[in-house]
Enzyme design. Sequence first.
Site, short mmCIF file in Angstrom:
data_model
loop_
_atom_site.label_atom_id
_atom_site.label_comp_id
_atom_site.label_asym_id
_atom_site.label_seq_id
_atom_site.Cartn_x
_atom_site.Cartn_y
_atom_site.Cartn_z
N GLY A 25 0.85 -1.20 0.00
CA GLY A 25 0.00 0.00 0.00
C GLY A 25 0.88 1.24 0.00
N ALA A 58 -8.98 4.86 -1.10
CA ALA A 58 -9.14 6.13 -0.38
C ALA A 58 -9.77 7.16 -1.31
CB ALA A 58 -7.79 6.61 0.14
N GLY A 60 -11.47 10.78 -0.24
CA GLY A 60 -11.66 12.22 -0.06
C GLY A 60 -10.43 13.10 -0.16
N PHE A 131 -12.42 19.69 5.40
CA PHE A 131 -12.65 18.35 5.93
C PHE A 131 -12.93 18.47 7.42
CE2 PHE A 131 -11.39 13.93 4.31
CZ PHE A 131 -12.03 14.10 3.09
N GLN A 251 -12.20 3.82 14.57
CA GLN A 251 -13.00 4.90 14.00
C GLN A 251 -14.22 4.37 13.26
OE1 GLN A 251 -11.52 7.77 10.70
NE2 GLN A 251 -11.81 8.99 12.55
N HIS A 253 -16.94 5.68 10.65
CA HIS A 253 -17.17 6.79 9.72
C HIS A 253 -18.66 7.09 9.70
CE1 HIS A 253 -17.05 9.25 6.12
NE2 HIS A 253 -15.74 9.20 6.14
N LEU A 263 -17.87 3.22 1.63
CA LEU A 263 -17.62 4.57 2.12
C LEU A 263 -18.24 5.63 1.21
CD1 LEU A 263 -16.06 6.24 4.28
CD2 LEU A 263 -14.36 6.60 2.51
N GLU A 266 -16.13 11.85 3.25
CA GLU A 266 -16.33 13.09 3.98
C GLU A 266 -16.27 14.29 3.02
OE1 GLU A 266 -14.29 12.92 7.66
OE2 GLU A 266 -13.73 15.01 7.59
N ARG A 299 -15.35 13.06 12.90
CA ARG A 299 -16.11 11.83 12.64
C ARG A 299 -16.72 11.20 13.88
NH1 ARG A 299 -11.91 9.30 8.20
NH2 ARG A 299 -12.46 10.84 6.63
N HIS A 364 -14.33 2.09 10.13
CA HIS A 364 -13.57 2.67 9.03
C HIS A 364 -12.06 2.61 9.20
CE1 HIS A 364 -12.70 5.20 5.63
NE2 HIS A 364 -12.18 6.16 6.36
N ARG A 399 -8.96 9.94 14.51
CA ARG A 399 -8.19 10.47 13.39
C ARG A 399 -9.02 11.49 12.61
NH1 ARG A 399 -8.04 9.35 7.86
NH2 ARG A 399 -9.38 7.52 7.92
N ASN A 403 -5.83 12.72 7.24
CA ASN A 403 -4.54 12.58 7.93
C ASN A 403 -3.92 11.20 7.79
OD1 ASN A 403 -3.95 15.11 8.86
ND2 ASN A 403 -4.62 14.76 10.97
C1 FAD Z 1 -12.74 3.24 1.68
C2 FAD Z 1 -11.66 4.01 2.35
C3 FAD Z 1 -11.45 5.33 2.03
C4 FAD Z 1 -10.44 6.07 2.67
N1 FAD Z 1 -10.26 7.38 2.34
C5 FAD Z 1 -9.27 8.09 2.94
C6 FAD Z 1 -9.03 9.45 2.59
O1 FAD Z 1 -9.67 10.01 1.72
N2 FAD Z 1 -8.06 10.11 3.26
C7 FAD Z 1 -7.29 9.52 4.22
O2 FAD Z 1 -6.41 10.18 4.77
N3 FAD Z 1 -7.48 8.22 4.54
C8 FAD Z 1 -8.44 7.49 3.92
N4 FAD Z 1 -8.63 6.18 4.26
C9 FAD Z 1 -7.64 5.51 5.11
C10 FAD Z 1 -6.39 5.20 4.29
O3 FAD Z 1 -6.74 4.90 2.98
C11 FAD Z 1 -5.62 4.02 4.86
O4 FAD Z 1 -5.42 4.18 6.22
C12 FAD Z 1 -4.26 3.89 4.18
O5 FAD Z 1 -4.39 3.91 2.78
C13 FAD Z 1 -3.55 2.63 4.63
O6 FAD Z 1 -2.38 2.48 3.86
P1 FAD Z 1 -1.28 1.40 4.28
O7 FAD Z 1 -0.21 1.53 3.28
O8 FAD Z 1 -0.97 1.56 5.70
O9 FAD Z 1 -2.03 0.00 4.14
P2 FAD Z 1 -2.85 -0.67 2.95
O10 FAD Z 1 -3.06 0.20 1.79
O11 FAD Z 1 -4.06 -1.26 3.58
O12 FAD Z 1 -1.88 -1.83 2.48
C14 FAD Z 1 -1.58 -2.94 3.28
C15 FAD Z 1 -0.67 -3.86 2.51
O13 FAD Z 1 -0.19 -4.89 3.35
C16 FAD Z 1 -0.24 -6.12 2.69
N5 FAD Z 1 -0.34 -7.16 3.73
C17 FAD Z 1 -1.09 -7.14 4.85
N6 FAD Z 1 -0.84 -8.22 5.59
C18 FAD Z 1 0.07 -8.95 4.93
C19 FAD Z 1 0.72 -10.18 5.18
N7 FAD Z 1 0.49 -10.89 6.29
N8 FAD Z 1 1.60 -10.64 4.25
C20 FAD Z 1 1.84 -9.94 3.12
N9 FAD Z 1 1.27 -8.76 2.85
C21 FAD Z 1 0.39 -8.28 3.74
C22 FAD Z 1 -1.42 -6.01 1.76
O14 FAD Z 1 -1.30 -6.89 0.67
C23 FAD Z 1 -1.31 -4.55 1.32
O15 FAD Z 1 -0.44 -4.45 0.23
C24 FAD Z 1 -9.63 5.44 3.64
C25 FAD Z 1 -9.83 4.11 3.96
C26 FAD Z 1 -10.85 3.41 3.33
C27 FAD Z 1 -11.07 1.98 3.75
#
Ligand code: FAD
Length: 587
Positions: A25, A58, A60, A131, A251, A253, A263, A266, A299, A364, A399, A403
């Site tokens: 991610g 994600a 917003g 926001f 959290q 939402h 979702l 926001e 939120r 959320h 949160r 952010n």
């Molecule tokens: C629908 C939605 C909308 C959102 N909109 C916003 C927004 O507009 N603004 C904002 O600030 N935040 C938003 N958020 C929150 C934000 O998107 C997330 O908190 C953030 O993108 C998380 O990123 P990350 O890189 O930490 O994890 P993720 O993007 O969740 O990636 C996790 C990664 O870990 C890998 N993984 C997990 N466990 C294992 C394992 N055991 N072995 C191998 N790989 C593994 C997965 O394959 C994945 O690649 C939103 C969340 C959602 C659900």
Amino acid sequence: MLIAECLYFLRNSMIYHEAIVVGGGLAGLRAAIELNRNNVRVAIISKVHPIRSHSVAAQGGINASLGNHPRGLYDNWEKHAFDTVKGSDYLADQDAVIRMTKEAAERIYEMEHWGCPFSRTSEGKIAQRPFGGAGFPRTCYAADKTGHALLHTLYQQIIKFKQAAERKEITIYEEWLVTDLVVEDGICVGVIALDIVSGRLEAFQSGAVIFATGGAGRIYGRSTNALINTGMGMAIPYWTGVPLKDMEFIQFHPTTLLGKNILITEGCRGEGGYLLNNKGERFLEKYNDSKKDMEVAPRDIISRNIMYEIMAGGGFDNSYVHLDLTHLGEEKIAKRLPGIRDASMEFVGVDPVTAPIPIQPGQHYTMGGIDCNTECETSIKGFYAAGEAACVSVHGANRLGGNSLLDTIVFGAIAGSNAARYVQDLESRKGESASYDALKRAEQRVDVLCKSEGNEVPVDIKVALNRVMDNKVGIFREASKLKDALHEVKVLQERYKRIKLNYAGKRVNLGLVWALELKGSLDVAEAVIAGALAREESRGSHFRTDFPKRDDTGLLKHTLAYFTPEGVKLGYKPVNIGTFKPKERKY
Ligand SMILES: Cc1cc2nc3c(=O)[nH]c(=O)nc-3n(C[C@H](O)[C@H](O)[C@H](O)COP(=O)(O)OP(=O)(O)OC[C@H]3O[C@@H](n4cnc5c(N)ncnc54)[C@H](O)[C@@H]3O)c2cc1C
């Protein structure tokens, strides 16, 4: 090294990378870029193709005090820091918040220069929308598909760096599930992972490991999260001795699509959408804590006020309220909120241009996570955490929208840069023995699971867990329900020991993957409930009907959950308070 180990390593090509990032991610990719920039040979391991990570969903936007809004007001990182700390109900560590808000602009411009297609103002600057909980419109966005734009931008950079001849390579292991963290003498030396396609387990040795494994939203049923957000990435370090911090802060939402919990960003309210009750009233003005900021209050407050309104008879069918965008007009909706329009039409048959969207609050975000400091270091040397899986903590008890995306790229880069420095200073590679032992243990565990003749169906346990979390560990909490929930999760953990898989083969055994992850979900859920039960106060997203007040004297502290075979044990540590002294939170 024992003869058996030597033979093993002779037979199997040992996998070694200077650093390993688990997670594809935003946080994981940003960390990998930083390692690569520092000329460290890095591997990304992800259980799905990187751009299928939840970050892609994600909507917003992402916060930074660029001050681009045409209203001409002055914004700066101090204001952003204050809003974040106040939003967190004073539980965030203020040094971490300052670090994040100070570095925000640099990270956003970096994304812009890497080609992220942000929406623009008429002057061509990065557009920013209001926001929740923010004193200034500081949320940068790419329509309502910000995560998609950011994640694809980072992935393209990974591809570019991968091919750059002057740099060491970046290797991506897609569809590999990490099952264990390998630690020797208190130092992290690698991970064990399952190649989902072949069913083979491998030991990956490495100087440093960064977990960027995302949130644990799917311990709940009514969640906006991707199904892959099981929490296993938090459970692995937890089992290995790293505490989880502030897990009780989940959290909810305010606006998720009725019945589906997809979702509804926001950004809809940021663009001017109204929340309406069954009399067509903007009911948030009836509630003290939201009457000033109305739809752009934070939120936690809006989610609770929606529920109060429904309980007071102001909802539809006793279960939802309306989000009205009709007054924004078709042009604005098509330009700024196209994904929301599509989702609403597709899943509930409502076109927001002509009718209000039926919405209800849903799980959320996981504010808590792997305990780490501002440098993303954990209690295990060489092991780092970043993104939603980590708890630095910048979000505290609640949160602010926008952010989290910022958290991923700021702390992803910090984790990458610190891990790079750490591996460059490492004198010798070690860990063969520990890797061998861990691999053998993992193989045995998988064998036992595959051969188990129990009578429990894993999905039944997952559904039961989701029901417990939805019904007893939701927006409003109380001791009796939390005690029931804890008991029920313990029963589910016992039932888990008797599961039987449908298919015992090794290749592409998704039943096996889900079963392995389910153990993580159960143990993480236990940590959430235990933390919630012990926290006899209301702060941010954690609202106890039996303790409705915030208790700064006794509970202005972080919860630490430690894994033991008998169950979770709790500890605490102080919050880093800086210039922003705790005050009552009003909007
Ligand atoms: C629908 C939605 C909308 C959102 N909109 C916003 C927004 O507009 N603004 C904002 O600030 N935040 C938003 N958020 C929150 C934000 O998107 C997330 O908190 C953030 O993108 C998380 O990123 P990350 O890189 O930490 O994890 P993720 O993007 O969740 O990636 C996790 C990664 O870990 C890998 N993984 C997990 N466990 C294992 C394992 N055991 N072995 C191998 N790989 C593994 C997965 O394959 C994945 O690649 C939103 C969340 C959602 C659900």
